[in-house]
Design a protein around this motif. Structure first.
Motif, PDB file in Angstrom:
ATOM      1  N   LYS A  95      -5.778  -6.602   5.846  1.00 27.46           N
ATOM      2  CA  LYS A  95      -6.300  -6.421   4.488  1.00 27.46           C
ATOM      3  C   LYS A  95      -6.706  -4.972   4.248  1.00 27.46           C
ATOM      4  O   LYS A  95      -6.374  -4.377   3.211  1.00 27.46           O
ATOM      5  N   TYR A  96      -7.387  -4.372   5.214  1.00 30.07           N
ATOM      6  CA  TYR A  96      -7.805  -2.975   5.064  1.00 30.07           C
ATOM      7  C   TYR A  96      -6.600  -2.026   5.085  1.00 30.07           C
ATOM      8  O   TYR A  96      -6.586  -1.004   4.390  1.00 30.07           O
ATOM      9  N   ILE A  97      -5.602  -2.357   5.880  1.00 32.20           N
ATOM     10  CA  ILE A  97      -4.385  -1.545   5.918  1.00 32.20           C
ATOM     11  C   ILE A  97      -3.727  -1.508   4.545  1.00 32.20           C
ATOM     12  O   ILE A  97      -3.316  -0.440   4.057  1.00 32.20           O
ATOM     13  N   ILE A  98      -3.609  -2.658   3.899  1.00 35.22           N
ATOM     14  CA  ILE A  98      -2.969  -2.739   2.579  1.00 35.22           C
ATOM     15  C   ILE A  98      -3.746  -1.911   1.561  1.00 35.22           C
ATOM     16  O   ILE A  98      -3.153  -1.154   0.774  1.00 35.22           O
ATOM     17  N   GLN A  99      -5.067  -2.014   1.582  1.00 33.59           N
ATOM     18  CA  GLN A  99      -5.893  -1.247   0.643  1.00 33.59           C
ATOM     19  C   GLN A  99      -5.666   0.255   0.807  1.00 33.59           C
ATOM     20  O   GLN A  99      -5.596   1.001  -0.175  1.00 33.59           O
ATOM     21  N   GLU A 140      -1.508   1.374   0.079  1.00 34.94           N
ATOM     22  CA  GLU A 140      -1.024   1.349  -1.308  1.00 34.94           C
ATOM     23  C   GLU A 140      -1.312   2.676  -2.005  1.00 34.94           C
ATOM     24  O   GLU A 140      -0.453   3.228  -2.700  1.00 34.94           O
ATOM     25  N   ILE A 141      -2.504   3.192  -1.826  1.00 33.94           N
ATOM     26  CA  ILE A 141      -2.866   4.489  -2.420  1.00 33.94           C
ATOM     27  C   ILE A 141      -2.124   5.619  -1.721  1.00 33.94           C
ATOM     28  O   ILE A 141      -1.657   6.573  -2.360  1.00 33.94           O
ATOM     29  N   TRP A 142      -1.996   5.515  -0.398  1.00 32.03           N
ATOM     30  CA  TRP A 142      -1.337   6.566   0.373  1.00 32.03           C
ATOM     31  C   TRP A 142       0.103   6.767  -0.103  1.00 32.03           C
ATOM     32  O   TRP A 142       0.562   7.908  -0.258  1.00 32.03           O
ATOM     33  N   TYR A 143       0.830   5.682  -0.353  1.00 32.85           N
ATOM     34  CA  TYR A 143       2.218   5.794  -0.792  1.00 32.85           C
ATOM     35  C   TYR A 143       2.326   6.374  -2.203  1.00 32.85           C
ATOM     36  O   TYR A 143       3.264   7.118  -2.508  1.00 32.85           O
ATOM     37  N   ILE A 144       1.389   6.037  -3.078  1.00 37.64           N
ATOM     38  CA  ILE A 144       1.402   6.593  -4.431  1.00 37.64           C
ATOM     39  C   ILE A 144       1.257   8.116  -4.394  1.00 37.64           C
ATOM     40  O   ILE A 144       1.859   8.840  -5.193  1.00 37.64           O
ATOM     41  N   ALA A 152      -8.315   7.137   1.293  1.00 36.89           N
ATOM     42  CA  ALA A 152      -6.973   7.352   0.758  1.00 36.89           C
ATOM     43  C   ALA A 152      -7.008   8.143  -0.550  1.00 36.89           C
ATOM     44  O   ALA A 152      -6.155   9.008  -0.789  1.00 36.89           O
ATOM     45  N   ILE A 153      -7.990   7.879  -1.402  1.00 30.91           N
ATOM     46  CA  ILE A 153      -8.083   8.580  -2.681  1.00 30.91           C
ATOM     47  C   ILE A 153      -8.423  10.053  -2.474  1.00 30.91           C
ATOM     48  O   ILE A 153      -7.866  10.934  -3.142  1.00 30.91           O
TER      49      ILE A 153
END
Length: 467
Positions: free
Chosen positions: A137-141, A144-148, A206-207
């Protein structure tokens, strides 16, 4: 070309004068720049570790994947740097400008495709690597931002490689340092919250990375276009663009694949040691980040040898390429002795600073004690691979990484994990570094000496790895 441009070109020339001062002029700024970039990873690890072991394990799982994508970007940068530096060495600056411009256009097209694929494959990929439950769950969070934000990573990497190819390592380092400062300042604020800014937990890391990448994107393009004047802001002819892409990809694909092999190996070993528990995975993530930080001077050498070797190869100065490589090997030896002293003196303090628990810190320290003695071999590999990339022989550079990872690093680690505890996996990693390093260094010097003597491609016995 303007008079100012001519003076700048003379100042940045890499084809004349003593070699060691040139290595120093390129490598020293890169050390500070790479320190700044790697400090981002350490700061992220430190603050995410404060959230808990599950979050730290999640970040450890993402490390080989994010490193692999960054390595692909570095491959594009290596391709651009190789063709541009050889064009400059051959005194064809107009062609160098065209190649630089087309390299950035190519990077822009590829990054959109890669980031889209990555975004929609997060869950299956990390399940394959062994992540589950809260860790997944933490990986997905995070991812997702990292790829954007990925386009703001790739394009500056290529732009900075182009700037270095003309002999200027100072501005890429300044850009890297400034972006790191932004990231480090924002990371704790966005993770834990401050004033009106809410706590974003692992998403905050990530942000903050995304914001820093946007800063890097703007600065790198500005320097390449307006300061170094190495970019043509014009629409390329279709066939010229295709030819440029072929030249760049001929180097970039094997170079990128070679760079990706190391994080792939780390990812496989992460999956192997996942059987020892979350503490061991977290410790491996902490230790590999510290290890990467310790290898910065050798990474700076690998970033510096490309422009030097490329320009001198293009100018026909093959003896200077050999001389440069020997100096780089010697520097790797000297720095590895410093690493050994630092790790044996302070590994436990380094690990405790980043670890989420005493158990994680202890396991991380074990890794650093064992692997420290072998990092000279890894340094020889990355320097040798970078040299061959710059000479237009990136298949050889790819094979260097492949031999280390798939013939030694992964098989030895897997064998150790079957019969022994994680300490023997670390011993296997050390053996892989040393054996592959000595093999690569010996082959590289033999190939270059043969090429210099014959002033042509060596015979088939020396062409096996570059065919």
């Amino acid at each position: 070309m303007t008079e100012a441009s001519e003076k700048k070109e003379d100042k940045n020339s890499l084809v004349e004068g003593p070699v060691l001062p040139i290595i120093s002029r390129l490598a020293m700024p890169m050390i500070f720049g790479i320190v700044a970039v790697f400090s981002i990873s350490l700061v992220d690890t430190y603050f995410v570790g404060k959230l808990g072991t599950a979050q730290l394990a999640a970040l450890s799982f993402t490390f080989p994947v994010t490193m692999a994508i960054a390595s692909l970007s570095s491959g594009l940068g290596a391709g651009a740097s190789s063709v541009v530096s050889r064009a400059i060495g051959a005194d064809n600056r107009s062609h160098a400008k065209r190649l630089s411009t087309d390299s950035l256009l190519l990077a822009s097209l590829l990054v959109v495709l890669i980031s889209a694929i990555g975004y929609f494959t997060i869950t299956p990929l990390f399940k394959l690597l062994g992540a589950s439950g809260d860790v997944l769950k933490y990986i997905i969070q995070y991812m997702e931002i990292w790829y954007i934000s990925m386009p703001f990573l790739v394009i500056p990497i290529v732009a900075n490689a182009i700037i270095r190819s003309v002999g200027n390592a100072l501005w890429p380092s300044i850009i890297m340092f400034f972006a790191a400062a932004v990231n480090i300042a924002l990371t704790p604020v966005l993770i834990f919250g401050f004033g009106p800014i809410p706590a974003m937990n692992i998403e905050g890391a990530a942000i903050s990375t995304m914001i820093a990448r946007i800063v890097t994107f703007i600065l790198a393009l500005y320097v390449a276009i307006y300061r170094e004047e190495i970019i043509q802001v014009s629409k390329p002819e279709y066939q010229v663009f295709i030819d440029s892409c072929k030249s760049v990809l001929k180097i970039a694909l094997p170079a990128g694949a070679g760079s990706v092999i190391n994080p792939i190996g780390i990812g496989i070993v992460t999956a192997i040691i996942a059987g020892y528990g979350d503490d061991t995975v977290a410790a491996f993530g902490v230790a590999t980040r510290i290890e990467s930080f310790a290898c910065i001077p050798m990474l700076a050498l690998s970033a510096s040898i490309g422009p030097i070797a490329g320009q001198n190869w293009g100018a026909g100065n093959k003896h200077r390429v050999i001389q440069t490589l020997k100096y780089c090997y010697l520097i790797c030896v000297l720095w590895s002795l410093v690493i050994i002293a630092l790790f044996y003196g302070f590994a436990d303090q380094f690990s405790s600073l980043l670890a989420s628990s005493e158990s994680v810190a202890a396991k991380s320290t074990d890794y650093l004690y064992i692997v420290a003695v072998s990092l000279v071999g890894y340094g020889w590999i990355i320097v040798s691979s970078a040299a061959f990339n710059s000479l237009g022989k990136s298949v050889t550079g790819f094979n260097y990484y492949a031999v280390r990872t798939f013939a030694l690093y992964v098989p030895l680690s897997l064998a150790a994990s079957i019969w022994f505890d994680e300490k023997w996996v670390y011993i296997a990693i050390a053996i892989a570094n040393l054996v592959s390093g000595f093999l690569v260094a010996g082959y590289t010097l033999l190939w270059l000496k043969k090429a210099k003597q014959e002033d042509c491609h060596p015979d088939w016995t020396l062409n096996l790895l570059s065919s």
